[in-house]
Write an enzyme that holds these catalytic residues in place. Structure first.
Site, PDB file in Angstrom:
ATOM      1  N   TYR A 262       0.815  -1.226   0.000  1.00 24.87           N
ATOM      2  CA  TYR A 262       0.000   0.000   0.000  1.00 24.87           C
ATOM      3  C   TYR A 262       0.844   1.269   0.000  1.00 24.87           C
ATOM      4  CZ  TYR A 262      -4.148  -2.754   0.859  1.00 24.87           C
ATOM      5  OH  TYR A 262      -5.169  -3.638   0.740  1.00 24.87           O
TER       6      TYR A 262
ATOM      7  N   ASP B 221     -17.983 -12.095   7.095  1.00 22.82           N
ATOM      8  CA  ASP B 221     -16.536 -11.859   7.115  1.00 22.82           C
ATOM      9  C   ASP B 221     -16.204 -11.144   8.421  1.00 22.82           C
ATOM     10  OD1 ASP B 221     -13.955 -11.025   6.896  1.00 22.82           O
ATOM     11  OD2 ASP B 221     -14.136 -10.151   4.899  1.00 22.82           O
TER      12      ASP B 221
END
Ligand SMILES: *Cc1c(COP(=O)(O)O)cnc(C)c1O
Length: 422
Positions: A15, A235
């Site tokens: 990132y 999730d």
């Protein structure tokens, strides 16, 4: 050469736009909620090192259990073989999950846990019907990981843009609220027979910006899905293990998801490990004399005993009443602080679920200001010895549960100061 210079010569960070990237800070040691750099500077890890660390750094009990396991069995092929830690963790974890989860499938991280869940759902339909359902429903701002399947079911963003033509089609829906819930249910009803599964982050969307929505609306979406046989995947990679104030975020729901994805806090943030769990309905769809109905999926490090030893140790600590008290303590302190900044002219929104507190800064819709603000906030706190890593204009605190009141107060004070100075 300094370590930061040697790093720059050989390492590509996640990132990170490597052009003009600031030197990375070499961390030499961690203890509790603190990290220490090589100059001895102390940082409060207010983001739990990417949301994984729940009991503090270099926890002695986890370290001991990991070391013990390393000396006995470090790894074994998990097809045709098994081991005590893998069985024990499944035995301990399944009863803690909401509903009736029956089987544990091990992998390496959150993205693989999601890949496995998606493949279980898609193959469920292949195994059970002549015209399998293939559509997936997900939230527009969801984040489920960075591998291709996980990326496909995540919201489209700058992260996914270069790959967008290769991602499979997903039916994205808005987060539910009082205004749009009927419309969302209508959409699910309309698509019903084509939809294989619905994947969601329960109550808090993490990387999407710590977006929060009410359990009652999620329950309504789940009921609608279940009416049409649409499989549901929770999730809980970020929300699991006490993060939202309850052991699992789905605990407050009336409906039971068919599958769960777990990682991050699963090992206390010590080792990589992913888990996908499912109920009997999913598992039984794969039981067959037909070899084609097998779930042909696995990873080299599936059910790594050392990672699992860390998870078992983390579970011991998590179930200790002191940890539960800490989770409540942080949640209460966050609420008190939230009241002192709610309505501040520089903040568009302040929201909290359990130990997660998020503050959305005003940007006046100016995107260049947004990235400048993000960097200014990040560097402001770093300089003050606090690791807070804003998601754009969303500043959030997501601390290890062992963080002291003194550290929390210092973070709150520094946020007040940032609201004044930035
Ligand atoms: C972080 C995250 C993932 C991906 O986990 P990795 O271990 O980074 O691959 C998946 N889902 C959610 C909700 C996450 O927060």
């Amino acid at each position: 050469m300094t370590l930061a210079e040697r790093d720059k010569a050989v390492i590509w960070h996640p990132y990170t736009q490597m052009k003009g990237a600031l030197p990375n800070i070499p961390i030499v040691r961690g203890e509790g909620a603190h990290l220490f750099d090589q100059d001895g500077k102390k940082y409060i890890d207010a983001v739990s090192s990417w949301w994984v660390n729940i009991h503090g750094h270099a926890h002695p009990y986890i370290a001991e259990k990991v070391a013990e396991q390393l000396r006995v069995l470090e790894h074994v092929i998990f097809a045709g073989f098994t081991h005590e830690p893998a069985v024990l963790l499944a035995e301990r974890l399944l009863p803690l999950l909401p509903g009736k989860q029956e089987k544990v499938f091990y992998s390496d991280n959150g993205s693989t846990a999601v890949e496995v869940a998606i493949k279980m759902c898609l193959q469920f339909w292949v195994n059970t019907t002549p015209a399998p359902r293939t559509k997936i429903i997900a939230f527009k701002d969801a984040y489920h990981g960075d591998t291709f399947g996980a990326m496909s079911v995540s919201g489209r963003s700058i992260f996914t843009d270069p790959f967008k033509s290769l991602l499979f089609d997903v039916e994205f829906i808005d987060l539910p609220n009082a205004q749009n819930i009927e419309q969302l249910k209508f959409k699910i009803n309309y698509l019903s027979n084509e939809v294989a599964c619905f994947i969601f982050e329960p109550r808090v969307l993490g990387a999407g910006g710590m977006l929060m929505y009410k359990a009652e609306y999620l329950d309504q979406l789940l009921s609608t899905c279940q009416n049409h046989g649409i499989l549901t995947i929770a999730d809980e990679v970020m929300t699991g293990f006490g993060r939202t104030g309850t052991f699992f975020s789905c605990e407050v729901l009336n409906n039971e998801p068919d599958l769960f994805c777990l990682s991050k806090g699963l090992t206390g943030g010590t080792m990589p490990l992913g888990i996908t769990t499912c109920n009997r309905k999913i598992f039984e769809a794969f039981l067959s004399d037909d070899k084609l109905k097998t779930l042909y999926h696995g990873h080299s490090f599936t059910a790594n005993p050392v990672s699992i030893a860390a998870s078992l140790a983390s579970l011991d600590i998590l179930l200790n009443p002191r940890t539960i008290e800490n989770i409540q303590r942080i949640s209460e302190k966050h609420s008190v602080f939230a009241r002192t900044i709610t309505g501040h002219p520089k903040l568009k929104d302040v929201r909290q679920t359990g130990t997660i507190l998020a503050m959305e800064w005003e940007t006046g819709g100016n995107t260049s200001y947004l990235s400048e603000l993000r960097n200014n906030l990040y560097l402001f706190f770093l300089e003050k010895g606090i690791i807070l890593r804003p998601l754009g204009n969303i500043l959030y605190i997501l601390p290890p549960y062992v963080i002291s009141n003194q550290d929390l107060d210092y973070i709150y004070e520094t946020i007040h100061q940032a609201l004044k100075d930035l």
